[in-house]
Design a protein around this motif. Structure first.
Motif, PDB file in Angstrom:
ATOM      1  N   GLY A 164       0.808  -1.218   0.000  1.00  0.00           N
ATOM      2  CA  GLY A 164       0.000   0.000   0.000  1.00  0.00           C
ATOM      3  C   GLY A 164       0.834   1.259   0.000  1.00  0.00           C
ATOM      4  O   GLY A 164       0.563   2.211  -0.753  1.00  0.00           O
ATOM      5  N   VAL A 165       1.872   1.288   0.826  1.00  0.00           N
ATOM      6  CA  VAL A 165       2.692   2.496   0.885  1.00  0.00           C
ATOM      7  C   VAL A 165       3.553   2.625  -0.375  1.00  0.00           C
ATOM      8  O   VAL A 165       3.834   3.748  -0.830  1.00  0.00           O
ATOM      9  N   LEU A 230      -5.049   6.121   6.523  1.00  0.00           N
ATOM     10  CA  LEU A 230      -4.391   6.191   7.824  1.00  0.00           C
ATOM     11  C   LEU A 230      -3.236   7.190   7.823  1.00  0.00           C
ATOM     12  O   LEU A 230      -2.890   7.733   8.881  1.00  0.00           O
ATOM     13  N   ASN A 231      -2.656   7.458   6.669  1.00  0.00           N
ATOM     14  CA  ASN A 231      -1.585   8.444   6.586  1.00  0.00           C
ATOM     15  C   ASN A 231      -2.103   9.876   6.582  1.00  0.00           C
ATOM     16  O   ASN A 231      -1.426  10.780   7.077  1.00  0.00           O
ATOM     17  N   PHE A 232      -3.295  10.081   6.015  1.00  0.00           N
ATOM     18  CA  PHE A 232      -3.757  11.450   5.792  1.00  0.00           C
ATOM     19  C   PHE A 232      -4.936  11.887   6.664  1.00  0.00           C
ATOM     20  O   PHE A 232      -5.114  13.083   6.878  1.00  0.00           O
ATOM     21  N   ALA A 233      -5.752  10.962   7.147  1.00  0.00           N
ATOM     22  CA  ALA A 233      -6.939  11.341   7.917  1.00  0.00           C
ATOM     23  C   ALA A 233      -6.531  11.951   9.259  1.00  0.00           C
ATOM     24  O   ALA A 233      -5.872  11.274  10.060  1.00  0.00           O
ATOM     25  N   PRO A 234      -6.919  13.206   9.550  1.00  0.00           N
ATOM     26  CA  PRO A 234      -6.502  13.857  10.804  1.00  0.00           C
ATOM     27  C   PRO A 234      -6.963  13.095  12.046  1.00  0.00           C
ATOM     28  O   PRO A 234      -6.238  13.024  13.042  1.00  0.00           O
ATOM     29  N   GLU A 235      -8.169  12.505  11.983  1.00  0.00           N
ATOM     30  CA  GLU A 235      -8.717  11.812  13.153  1.00  0.00           C
ATOM     31  C   GLU A 235      -7.987  10.504  13.457  1.00  0.00           C
ATOM     32  O   GLU A 235      -8.176   9.928  14.544  1.00  0.00           O
ATOM     33  N   PHE A 279      -9.816  12.603  -2.115  1.00  0.00           N
ATOM     34  CA  PHE A 279      -8.642  12.034  -1.472  1.00  0.00           C
ATOM     35  C   PHE A 279      -7.721  13.157  -1.003  1.00  0.00           C
ATOM     36  O   PHE A 279      -7.478  14.116  -1.728  1.00  0.00           O
ATOM     37  N   LEU A 280      -7.220  12.995   0.194  1.00  0.00           N
ATOM     38  CA  LEU A 280      -6.342  13.994   0.770  1.00  0.00           C
ATOM     39  C   LEU A 280      -4.927  13.857   0.206  1.00  0.00           C
ATOM     40  O   LEU A 280      -4.579  12.841  -0.389  1.00  0.00           O
TER      41      LEU A 280
END
Length: 520
Positions: A164-165, A230-235, A279-280
């Motif tokens: 994924g990464v 999981l890398n970009f979501a602030p929460e 997408f962020l």
């Protein structure tokens, strides 16, 4: 039989492309700090491609807070990228005709190589290109991310995150001002995201679960989506790092996921909503950006005459292919007696074919051309290592050449590895300097799974279970149990249980299996 006929025809077409004088064009070598690109293209195209690759390495370093461009890695450790033909040709070269594969990478200590097309072409039965697809750049950047992570970190990642990464970084977009954007969607994964079902997180995080064929396929796409979120979501900030840390601390994957991410059903719903967009992502502007430097030259006539045969050799050959390549290159070392690359390339091919006398003749010519060539001394050592299979006294004759090669190029890990192996293959006690040399080249060889296995075996022999675990873990946590035998993971589990004898037995199985396959 028809399928076999088509395959043979495709292979014949590829060999014709590699060997036909009519197909030959200009070949350029473009060298940067981390890459050597051999490109059948224009000078400008080769240079531009090399700059792209080097900018990608710089971007990965920037994202990880590492110095740019980083320390000197040496000529041997630069990834050699061979560019020729189109996508269809590379698919045949990868032994996957008709797959549309756009490139592949082979992680070998001291000789990492990649093969990509010089131009793209995916044709349908009507000769029309259709739909988004994996492109040359994305495939190579994906594979280089694996290379970079194994070279610089000892962290063990689960397969969904490893892939994924790599997919996440492979779409980094570069701007003219030196900045780059992280977070673009891999267009070739769009259909899978839209039409294929998600992989249940309770199964994705459970390494004891067996994924179905569809789930295994979709884990690459869904792994990108989950990694992106999981890398970009602030929460969710900080959760991914905590999860990976727990995994490397020995905590069960599913247990750690539930503890850190909380309700996995809730996370599944969040990710489902996220795949509908937007997408962020973010832009990164490195400080004091400097365009990568490229040294470019046209290959010599000797190199151009041999490059296609050399590519086959670098791809990896079985016994029959080795004899074919050696036959095609036979006598070319004498024909181009003043060319060091010709001697090295022909010598390597003769070693693959187990023609020790012919290989030694090439090695001797190479040493005459340049007595200070580390590669020439390495080639001579490999001749004796080959002879050692039938005459164990030859192993000792290899050692002075390995020592000289290591003295001439201390960043090339192969002399140290070869010196160590000369004792192990001879069945002799391994002296402390040979073990020390093997350990010293870890920074230059850690991207190679085979080197990690060698190091793990030696550390287990020395009773250093904890260190052995850190070396093998990054190549062990790559899948789910039940899909296929994962002996490296069994080694890790045996170490965790304090059963070093069991771990050594599993390592013996790994090497026995590799030895049996190598004899085929």
């Amino acid at each position: 039989m028809r399928g076999a006929a088509r395959l043979l025809g495709a292979v014949a077409a590829m060999l014709a492309m590699l060997a036909s004088p009519a197909a030959r064009a200009e070949w350029w070598e473009a060298t940067t700090s981390h890459f050597v690109v051999y490109s059948e293209s224009s000078q400008r195209d080769a240079e531009k491609f090399a700059v792209l690759l080097e900018r990608f390495d710089n971007a990965l370093r920037t994202l990880q807070g590492m110095p740019v461009p980083g320390p000197e890695i040496g000529v041997a450790n630069r990834v050699k990228v061979y560019r020729t033909g189109d996508t269809d040709n590379i698919a045949v070269f990868a032994r996957a005709p008709g797959s549309g594969i756009a490139g592949f990478y082979i992680p070998r200590a001291g000789n990492p190589v990649a093969f990509v097309p010089a131009r793209e072409r995916i044709a349908t039965s009507k000769g029309i290109e259709q739909g988004p697809r994996l492109d040359i750049k994305t495939v190579l950047l994906h594979e280089y991310t694996h290379h970079f992570m194994l070279s610089n970190f000892s962290t063990a990642y689960p397969q969904w995150y490893t892939e994924g990464v790599a997919e996440l970084y492979s779409t980094i977009r570069f701007m003219d001002d030196g900045s780059f954007h992280v977070g673009d969607v891999p267009q070739a994964r769009g259909a899978a995201l839209d039409y294929l079902p998600d992989v249940p997180l309770t199964r994705l995080f459970d390494t004891k679960a067996t994924l179905s064929g569809m789930q295994q396929y979709q884990s690459y796409t869904f792994g990108w989506l989950l990694s992106h979120y999981l890398n970009f979501a602030p929460e969710r900030k900080g959760q991914l790092v905590a999860y990976l840390k727990a995994l490397n601390g020995g905590e069960d994957s599913l247990t750690a996921a539930k503890r850190i991410f909380g309700d996995l059903e809730a996370l599944q719903k969040e990710v489902r909503r996220y795949k509908r967009g937007p997408f962020l992502g973010y832009d990164v502007k490195p400080g004091d950006y400097v365009e990568p430097k490229v040294a470019i030259r046209r290959l010599t006539s000797a190199e151009e005459a041999l490059i296609r045969h050399h590519m086959r050799s670098q791809r990896g050959v079985d016994r029959k292919e080795a004899r074919d390549v050696a036959g095609d290159m036979g006598g070319k070392d004498a024909l181009y007696s003043d060319s060091l690359p010709a001697q090295l390339w022909v010598g390597e091919a003769q070693i693959d074919a187990r023609n020790w006398d012919a290989a030694e003749a090439a090695a001797d010519r190479a040493l005459k051309i340049d007595p200070e060539s580390s590669a020439a001394h390495l080639l001579k050592a490999e001749v004796f290592m080959g002879r050692g299979k039938t005459d164990k006294k030859a192993y000792a004759e290899a050692r002075p050449y390995y020592i000289k090669a290591r003295h001439l190029d201390q960043l090339d890990p192969r002399p140290a590895i070869g010196y160590y192996m000369s004792f192990r293959q001879a069945g002799e006690p391994i002296p402390a300097p040979a073990i020390t040399a093997l350990e010293q080249v870890y920074p230059e060889a850690s991207f190679d799974p085979q080197y990690r296995l060698l190091m793990t075996r030696q550390l287990l022999d020395d009773g250093k279970g904890d260190l052995a675990r850190t070396v093998i873990a990054p190549i062990a946590f790559r899948g789910h149990e039940g899909e296929k035998e994962n002996l490296p993971l069994e080694v890790v589990k045996a170490i965790d249980d304090g059963k070093l004898d069991d771990a050594r037995a599993k390592m013996a199985q790994i090497f026995k299996k590799a030895e049996d396959e190598g004899e085929k």
